[in-house]
Design a protein around this motif. Structure first.
Motif, PDB file in Angstrom:
ATOM      1  N   ASP A 117      -4.613 -14.065 -51.854  1.00 47.16           N
ATOM      2  CA  ASP A 117      -4.142 -15.366 -52.786  1.00 47.16           C
ATOM      3  C   ASP A 117      -5.500 -15.812 -52.682  1.00 47.16           C
ATOM      4  N   GLU A 118      -6.613 -16.412 -52.981  1.00 45.60           N
ATOM      5  CA  GLU A 118      -7.692 -17.020 -53.567  1.00 45.60           C
ATOM      6  C   GLU A 118      -7.328 -16.722 -55.307  1.00 45.60           C
ATOM      7  N   TYR A 119      -7.084 -15.599 -55.328  1.00 50.71           N
ATOM      8  CA  TYR A 119      -7.622 -15.147 -56.722  1.00 50.71           C
ATOM      9  C   TYR A 119      -6.434 -14.764 -57.488  1.00 50.71           C
ATOM     10  N   ARG A 120      -5.106 -15.257 -57.035  1.00 49.41           N
ATOM     11  CA  ARG A 120      -3.883 -15.277 -57.749  1.00 49.41           C
ATOM     12  C   ARG A 120      -3.651 -16.613 -58.272  1.00 49.41           C
ATOM     13  N   PHE A 121      -3.603 -15.709 -59.876  1.00 46.03           N
ATOM     14  CA  PHE A 121      -3.085 -17.187 -60.514  1.00 46.03           C
ATOM     15  C   PHE A 121      -2.329 -16.690 -61.991  1.00 46.03           C
ATOM     16  N   HIS A 122      -1.697 -17.570 -62.936  1.00 47.94           N
ATOM     17  CA  HIS A 122      -1.223 -16.955 -64.020  1.00 47.94           C
ATOM     18  C   HIS A 122      -1.918 -16.357 -64.778  1.00 47.94           C
ATOM     19  N   PHE A 123      -2.718 -15.227 -65.239  1.00 48.13           N
ATOM     20  CA  PHE A 123      -3.643 -14.691 -66.206  1.00 48.13           C
ATOM     21  C   PHE A 123      -2.913 -13.528 -66.748  1.00 48.13           C
ATOM     22  N   ASN A 124      -3.023 -13.357 -67.910  1.00 44.14           N
ATOM     23  CA  ASN A 124      -2.599 -11.542 -68.101  1.00 44.14           C
ATOM     24  C   ASN A 124      -3.184 -10.797 -69.047  1.00 44.14           C
TER      25      ASN A 124
END
Length: 331
Positions: A117-124
């Motif tokens: 979870d701590e590595y999930r962010f909006h990076f595409n």
């Protein structure tokens, strides 16, 4: 549908995808060499482009550039496709897998179920390799992981068609042909010269001038936006520098390893010396990240800490300007 594929872990996702895809073609290359030959070291500051509600900062060129540059310099042919229709994107991927062609994909990070979870962010702009399909699940080599994983069709479609900045739009790629043998002398020299030109560029958006711009803006953020927003921007900057697959120090340690390998290949002692200097610069970037992270977590006891951070970044820009001028002369 499953290729006989060897998964290797890497510090950065695009480097890892390159190494794994070329390894499948029988071409062995180290991650630092792939990164260096693709002129992967970079710095860009785009205050007008918001990523996760913070100014755009990147320590690498646009997704795909590293592989494309390296492939062009080495004579490797790469096919790339994007699809507006998810069904056609899946059809092309399945077609490749039926021919035992491991295929690189550009995906969004946020909805990858195997990421903590701590590595999930909006990076595409994350790179993975799909090397097979079994019982409706795609077999995934994600080089930031030390083991392979799998995604079902819906999960894979969701990350291939993530929304927002740099939307991947079903982007897939794979090497078509690789030369049997090659001399790395000229590719190494061309790659180093391009990195030097990028980092010494006369425009304020890239290279050392961009680093100085960020240094000045840290003080502006504090004055105009307040502590909370300044800390948010700093947190985003440190995430891009230390956590998004850079190997730490904004790729400086990987580039130091490349210079060492290049120095040995070219029998160039100056490159070996500069490799050590780049590692020390990477340490300074890590020191900056450590102090900034203390500020973000409200654990810093440093007085005038935003001025200190700004000064530290200015010093880093000075160090890198002197470094890349010496590196350019060395080749």
């Amino acid at each position: 549908m499953q290729a006989d594929f060897q998964h290797k872990q890497a510090a950065h996702c695009e480097n890892g995808a390159i190494v794994n895809l070329l390894g499948d073609k029988g071409f062995k290359i180290s991650e630092p060499m792939a990164f260096g030959l693709g002129s992967g070291l970079f710095f860009v500051y785009l205050p007008f482009l918001k990523i996760n509600h913070a100014p755009g900062i990147s320590y690498r060129p646009m997704p795909g550039k590293i592989f494309n540059r390296m492939a062009k310099r080495l004579g490797i042919k790469v096919q790339r496709f994007k699809f507006s229709d998810p069904k056609k994107a899946q059809q092309k991927l399945d077609e490749n897998l039926s021919k035992n062609i491991p295929t690189g994909l550009v995906v969004g990070v946020y909805n990858l179920p195997y990421f903590p979870d701590e590595y999930r962010f909006h990076f595409n702009a994350h790179n993975i390799v799909v090397f097979g399909k079994k019982n409706g699940n795609y077999l995934i080599s994600d080089s930031v992981m030390d083991y392979t994983v799998s995604l079902n069709e819906d999960e894979l479609e969701k990350v291939r068609y993530a929304k927002g900045a740099l939307a991947p739009k079903g982007h897939l790629y794979y090497p078509v042909s690789v030369p049997d043998a090659m001399d790395l002398t000229n590719p190494i020299k061309k790659a180093i010269k391009q990195t030097c030109n990028d980092m010494l560029a006369p425009v304020p958006l890239v290279g050392v001038k961009a680093i100085r711009w960020v240094a000045k803006d840290i003080l502006k953020w504090h004055k105009k936006l307040g502590v909370a927003k300044t800390n948010y921007n700093l947190a985003n900057m440190i995430r891009m520098q230390e956590e998004i697959g850079t190997g730490g120090g904004g790729f400086r340690f990987i580039y130091a390893a490349f210079l060492q390998e290049a120095g040995e290949y070219l029998k160039n002692q100056e490159l070996l010396n500069l490799s050590q200097e780049m590692a020390l610069i990477g340490d300074k970037w890590r020191d900056f990240a450590l102090e900034a992270s203390r500020v973000v977590k409200k654990r810093s006891n440093t007085e005038n800490v935003y001025q200190v951070l700004s000064n530290d970044l200015m010093k880093l820009a000075d160090m890198e300007e002197a470094f890349f001028k010496k590196l350019k002369k060395a080749v």
